[in-house]
Design an enzyme around this catalytic site. Structure first.
Site, mmCIF file in Angstrom:
data_model
loop_
_atom_site.group_PDB
_atom_site.id
_atom_site.type_symbol
_atom_site.label_atom_id
_atom_site.label_comp_id
_atom_site.label_asym_id
_atom_site.label_seq_id
_atom_site.Cartn_x
_atom_site.Cartn_y
_atom_site.Cartn_z
ATOM 1 C CG HIS A 32 1.157 -2.928 8.630
ATOM 2 N ND1 HIS A 32 0.734 -1.802 9.291
ATOM 3 C CD2 HIS A 32 2.463 -3.107 8.942
ATOM 4 C CE1 HIS A 32 1.766 -1.314 9.973
ATOM 5 N NE2 HIS A 32 2.823 -2.081 9.782
ATOM 6 C CG ASP A 55 8.954 -7.806 9.069
ATOM 7 O OD1 ASP A 55 10.061 -7.256 9.081
ATOM 8 O OD2 ASP A 55 8.136 -7.735 10.003
#
Ligand code: ACO
Length: 430
Positions: free
Chosen positions: A308, A365
């Site tokens: 991320h 996710d």
């Protein structure tokens, strides 16, 4: 709360001159060098490809500490909201800054319930889309098309109406897009159901038989929507701010956010995660083998759902979802094969120097796709689910931007690297 002007300044020495740059401090102590006068005073601009070090706005909506794995909406920890709130309550919080009083919430829910239907003329829109179309561009086009049916959100009252319309109609739009793609008639919304249950009913119900919503699944879906509701200045939200800054229609602006979210490096990653897990299950069967490919320099394979831009520790949303995953699979009696592979991938990756040294952890996710799959959502609808969740965040950011006294159109600069001026070559001489 306005950011404090820190007594400190940063100095930039350039061309034999020293420029004093103000430092501003946010509510949680994060600091920024204010370069808004830099070009005027020194002729310099800053270069920050991918905006990794650039604050594009001041915002009071969402706080993330990526080092510590903290996410808060309007000051409330995501863990508390996930445990105690509902999605529409969180939507109100993001939009208006406070948790709604009971009366406010009741009215909000009532109004959203009253606006879930789509205009019958608008329904025809879905018929013009090819059945094979991915539901994300269909959803983006459908939301942009709302601007052809409704007036511009240019006063406080009209903005409120647009907020209600968008939140109310998004599940209907999403399920119409899906039903069209599988050749089934769309289901009209049901006003006696809550937000998540109504979506599930429109998604899985048919006119031929009664469909009853499992409350465990409805709660899991509501939770997913909460976790996706905002994430400060990510790719799609920045797109919304940039498009909205031209004073474009709110509906068209939200459509641009949907388009940005579609990409596999952003919201599209949840679809890629499940495809990856299925591929491992089918072809390779081994998490370790896949990780070797993800680590290899010559291979473009990435461990989807890992890493991320902001979180350099465990994404708090992934931690919540990992637990929900187990509950949902237990409730639906589904196969836990993909969850097992995901957990094995995580275990191996988190003890592998490649991932540890780059501080790559599961993001939201990584587990959301496993839940969607367990509750029967088709893979190409995963990012549409994300869109439904992110909607209040996009609108809240849009409202905040419009109310910012420093509001101006977004317009980054560039460092030009093309040819310098050269004489035009006539066609016959080329
Ligand atoms: N698998 C393998 N290696 C990775 C991964 C991954 N998932 N993510 C990053 N890396 C490696 C890169 O190859 C790079 O290695 P290098 O330093 O040897 O070149 C290093 O880690 C840094 O990666 P960047 O791409 O520079 O990190 P950036 O912050 O630009 O990208 C991103 C973040 C796009 C999320 C990236 O981690 C990624 O592609 N992850 C997979 C896709 C994904 O899950 N996206 C969803 C994000 S969450 C969301 O949008 C809701």
């Amino acid at each position: 709360m306005n950011p404090e002007k820190s007594p400190e300044t940063a100095q930039l020495i350039y061309g034999g001159k020293t420029y004093e740059l103000p430092v501003v401090e946010g509510a949680e102590g994060e600091r920024a060098v204010d370069i808004s006068r830099l070009r005027k005073e020194s002729g310099l601009i800053t270069l920050d490809t991918g905006y990794g070090n650039t604050g594009a706005c001041k915002s009071a909506i969402t706080f993330i500490d990526g080092e510590k794995g903290i996410l808060r909406y309007r000051g409330y920890p995501i863990e508390d909201l996930a445990e105690h709130s509902t999605f529409l309550e969180v939507a109100w919080l993001l939009l208006y800054g406070e948790l709604p009083a009971r009366g406010e919430l009741d009215t909000f829910l009532e109004e959203i319930t009253q606006h879930t239907m789509l205009h019958e003329d608008y329904r025809r829109f879905f018929g013009f889309m090819p059945k094979s179309a991915h539901p994300m561009p269909v959803a983006a086009a459908a939301v942009a098309a709302l601007s052809t049916f409704y007036r511009e959100a240019d006063t406080e009252d009209r903005i409120y109406r647009a907020v209600v319309r968008l939140l109310a109609k998004m599940p209907t739009i999403a399920t119409y897009a899906y039903k069209h793609s599988i050749g089934q008639p769309p289901m009209y919304p049901r006003n006696d159901l809550d937000y998540a249950s109504n979506f599930l009913y429109m998604m899985f119900g048919t006119p031929c038989e009664e469909y009853s919503v499992d409350p465990v699944i409805a709660r899991a879906l509501d939770l997913l929507l909460i976790l996706h509701a905002d994430h400060e200045q990510n790719c799609s939200t920045s797109t919304v701010r940039l498009v909205g800054s031209s004073l474009s229609s709110l509906y068209a602006t939200i459509a641009s956010g949907i388009s940005a979210l579609w990409g596999p490096l952003h919201g599209g990653a949840n679809q890629k995660v499940i495809e990856m897990l299925e591929r491992i299950a089918l072809e390779e069967g081994s998490a370790d083998l896949f990780l070797e490919r993800a680590k290899s320099k010559g291979d473009t394979t990435r461990l989807m759902g890992f890493g991320h831009r902001v979180y350099k520790s465990y994404d708090p949303r992934a931690a919540i979802l990992k637990e929900t995953c187990k509950e949902v699979i237990l409730a639906v009696g589904g196969s836990s094969r993909l969850l097992e592979i995901a957990m094995r991938l995580e275990e191996v990756a988190l003890s592998d120097d490649y991932f540890v040294s780059r501080r790559l952890y599961p993001n939201v996710d990584f587990y959301s796709g496993v839940i969607y799959q367990a509750i029967g959502i088709p893979v190409n609808m995963f990012t549409v689910m994300f869109t439904m969740g992110r909607l209040p965040g996009w609108i809240a950011q849009w409202i905040e931007m419009r109310n910012d006294p420093a509001f101006r159109i977004g317009r980054p600069r560039q460092i030009y690297t093309g040819p310098q001026e050269r004489p035009y070559v006539p066609r016959e001489e080329r």
